[in-house]
Design a protein around this motif. Structure first.
Motif, PDB file in Angstrom:
ATOM      1  N   ASP A  88       0.813  -1.211   0.000  1.00 41.43           N
ATOM      2  CA  ASP A  88       0.000   0.000   0.000  1.00 41.43           C
ATOM      3  C   ASP A  88       0.850   1.266   0.000  1.00 41.43           C
ATOM      4  N   ARG A  89       1.975   1.217   0.727  1.00 43.87           N
ATOM      5  CA  ARG A  89       2.823   2.407   0.743  1.00 43.87           C
ATOM      6  C   ARG A  89       3.405   2.665  -0.635  1.00 43.87           C
ATOM      7  N   LEU A  90       3.875   1.581  -1.307  1.00 48.45           N
ATOM      8  CA  LEU A  90       4.483   1.766  -2.628  1.00 48.45           C
ATOM      9  C   LEU A  90       3.430   2.176  -3.661  1.00 48.45           C
ATOM     10  N   ASN A  91       2.190   1.772  -3.403  1.00 54.36           N
ATOM     11  CA  ASN A  91       1.104   2.074  -4.343  1.00 54.36           C
ATOM     12  C   ASN A  91       0.629   3.525  -4.244  1.00 54.36           C
ATOM     13  N   TYR A  92       1.055   4.190  -3.172  1.00 54.87           N
ATOM     14  CA  TYR A  92       0.574   5.541  -2.895  1.00 54.87           C
ATOM     15  C   TYR A  92       0.793   6.466  -4.096  1.00 54.87           C
ATOM     16  N   GLY A  93      -0.288   7.105  -4.546  1.00 52.06           N
ATOM     17  CA  GLY A  93      -0.185   8.096  -5.622  1.00 52.06           C
ATOM     18  C   GLY A  93       0.022   7.501  -7.005  1.00 52.06           C
ATOM     19  N   SER A  94      -0.074   6.165  -7.112  1.00 51.61           N
ATOM     20  CA  SER A  94       0.302   5.543  -8.384  1.00 51.61           C
ATOM     21  C   SER A  94      -0.551   6.030  -9.558  1.00 51.61           C
ATOM     22  N   TRP A  95      -1.852   6.284  -9.315  1.00 51.64           N
ATOM     23  CA  TRP A  95      -2.683   6.723 -10.449  1.00 51.64           C
ATOM     24  C   TRP A  95      -2.308   8.134 -10.892  1.00 51.64           C
ATOM     25  N   VAL A  96      -1.796   8.957  -9.971  1.00 51.08           N
ATOM     26  CA  VAL A  96      -1.345  10.305 -10.351  1.00 51.08           C
ATOM     27  C   VAL A  96      -0.049  10.198 -11.153  1.00 51.08           C
ATOM     28  N   PHE A  97       0.850   9.297 -10.676  1.00 51.96           N
ATOM     29  CA  PHE A  97       2.145   9.136 -11.341  1.00 51.96           C
ATOM     30  C   PHE A  97       1.995   8.674 -12.790  1.00 51.96           C
ATOM     31  N   GLU A  98       0.908   7.952 -13.083  1.00 57.37           N
ATOM     32  CA  GLU A  98       0.735   7.442 -14.452  1.00 57.37           C
ATOM     33  C   GLU A  98       0.729   8.572 -15.482  1.00 57.37           C
ATOM     34  N   LYS A  99       0.263   9.727 -15.054  1.00 54.33           N
ATOM     35  CA  LYS A  99       0.269  10.885 -15.975  1.00 54.33           C
ATOM     36  C   LYS A  99       1.700  11.268 -16.362  1.00 54.33           C
ATOM     37  N   GLN A 100       2.654  10.940 -15.477  1.00 55.95           N
ATOM     38  CA  GLN A 100       4.074  11.217 -15.761  1.00 55.95           C
ATOM     39  C   GLN A 100       4.755   9.979 -16.340  1.00 55.95           C
ATOM     40  N   LYS A 101       3.949   8.988 -16.735  1.00 57.03           N
ATOM     41  CA  LYS A 101       4.477   7.727 -17.288  1.00 57.03           C
ATOM     42  C   LYS A 101       5.342   6.971 -16.285  1.00 57.03           C
TER      43      LYS A 101
END
Ligand SMILES: [Mn+2]
Length: 385
Positions: A88-101
């Protein structure tokens, strides 16, 4: 298209009492230079990003700056969690990061996440399988027979839609064997091969549909079964048992016909971790001292133990990690230990055998009584023995 395969960064790791964060920063800078030099398009990070599930601030900052540097270069990043990471910690913000590839898969959701990447005429589909246990996959597919990790990975692959006509690349973090042959452990994985149950071993053949499999978990770089199924290994030596190894990183090129080729590139650390052997006098003689900032594992051949040897060594080699001895005493002890574990002999029998081996005749009653007394005082045996 060029992909760089990394794994087992273990950011925030200590080597005994030594904080490795500066060495980790240095090696990530070397990796960024390599990315520039080779015009790498994407980086695959195969888990154990952090050393602990609850990483410290310095480790988080280091990952943050590495990902920012990749993003600034327009390099795409594909990252999964390993057994050392908190999903869960590593997953944090992952959908936002996708915009930065920056694509992160740290939580298994029933099928394997995948993303297409196209650079010039070359195209690939990157699959991200976080570290999974049998129970996590069983939860999604209660009707399937899932007893082992291999079953789990097989079922996860079967339920994922994969177009075999594409160049398919999988990132995974598991204990993968070549037809039952274990990989060579680095020693810092936090798993001992004898403790890995058959349940956890996965045959490399479950990955047959993939054109390249970027593995994490084992810290020595190596291929498993075929050259396209590979552990990148950790970027630094994280254990005394890795002193003789070399750290490399696989650079994968995919051409416009989807053909995969692999080149292993050597990583040069800021400070190597070396094993040196000799008498203390030899090892610390000015003319023999080189790269004094390296991490050092010293094996002394002096016959007698030297008091305060660690502080003496650290005056010349401040990053001395471990010192042990290899002399007639330690070799004799090793023999006794082997004999003891093999035959479960009593103390008296062990000592008698050893005495006979060394002196060629039987030990006397007096001598064995003396040995018993010494062993008792040293805490090796107790009254009842
Ligand atoms: Mn690891």
């Amino acid at each position: 298209m060029k992909l760089l395969h990394l794994g087992d960064l273990h950011l925030g790791k200590y080597l005994r009492e030594f904080d490795l964060i500066d060495d980790q920063k240095y090696i990530l800078d070397q990796i960024l230079k390599l990315i520039d030099k080779e015009s790498v398009d994407a980086v695959l990070i195969a888990g154990d990003v952090y050393d602990r599930s609850n990483p410290g601030e310095a480790a988080i900052r280091l990952l943050d700056s590495f990902l920012s540097e990749l993003s600034a270069r327009n390099v795409q990043t594909f990252m999964i969690s390993g057994n050392h990471d908190s999903d869960d910690r590593l997953n944090y913000g992952s959908w936002v990061f996708e915009k930065q590839k920056i694509y992160i898969s740290a939580v298994f959701k029933g099928t394997i996440d995948h993303h297409g990447i196209k650079i010039g005429d070359a195209e690939a589909e990157i699959y991200l399988l976080p570290f999974i246990k049998a129970s996590q996959v069983r939860y999604f597919y209660p009707e399937e027979e899932i007893n082992t990790y291999e079953d789990a990975v097989r079922v996860a692959i079967e339920h994922t839609d994969i177009d075999d006509s594409k160049c398919n690349i999988l990132i995974a973090h598991q204990f993968v064997t070549d037809n039952g042959r274990d990989p060579n452990l680095g020693g810092s994985e936090g798993v001992a091969a004898q403790n890995v149950g058959t349940v956890e071993r996965i045959s490399s053949s479950v990955f047959d549909r993939f054109d390249y499999v970027a593995l994490g978990h084992i810290h020595s770089p190596q291929e498993v079964g075929r050259k396209e199924v590979r552990y990148s290994g950790s970027p630094l030596k994280y254990s005394v048992s890795e002193v003789n190894g070399k750290k490399t990183v696989p650079l994968i090129t995919i051409d416009s016909n989807n053909a995969v080729s692999i080149e292993e590139i050597t990583l040069v650390p800021r400070r190597d971790f070396r094993h040196i052997t000799g008498t203390m006098k030899e090892l610390l003689a000015k003319e023999n001292v080189e790269a004094p900032d390296d991490y050092i594992y010293a094996t002394l051949t002096d016959e007698d133990p030297i008091s305060d040897v660690m502080s003496i060594f650290q005056q010349t080699y401040p990053n001395t990690v471990k010192i042990d001895y290899d002399n007639s005493h330690t070799r004799a002890e090793a023999n006794v230990e082997i004999a003891g574990t093999e035959n479960k002999k009593t103390f008296d029998e062990l000592i008698s055998d050893f005495y006979k081996q060394i002196y060629g005749n039987d030990i006397s009653e007096e001598e064995i009584a003396l040995m018993r007394m010494v062993a008792r005082e040293a805490g090796v045996i107790h009254e009842a023995d």
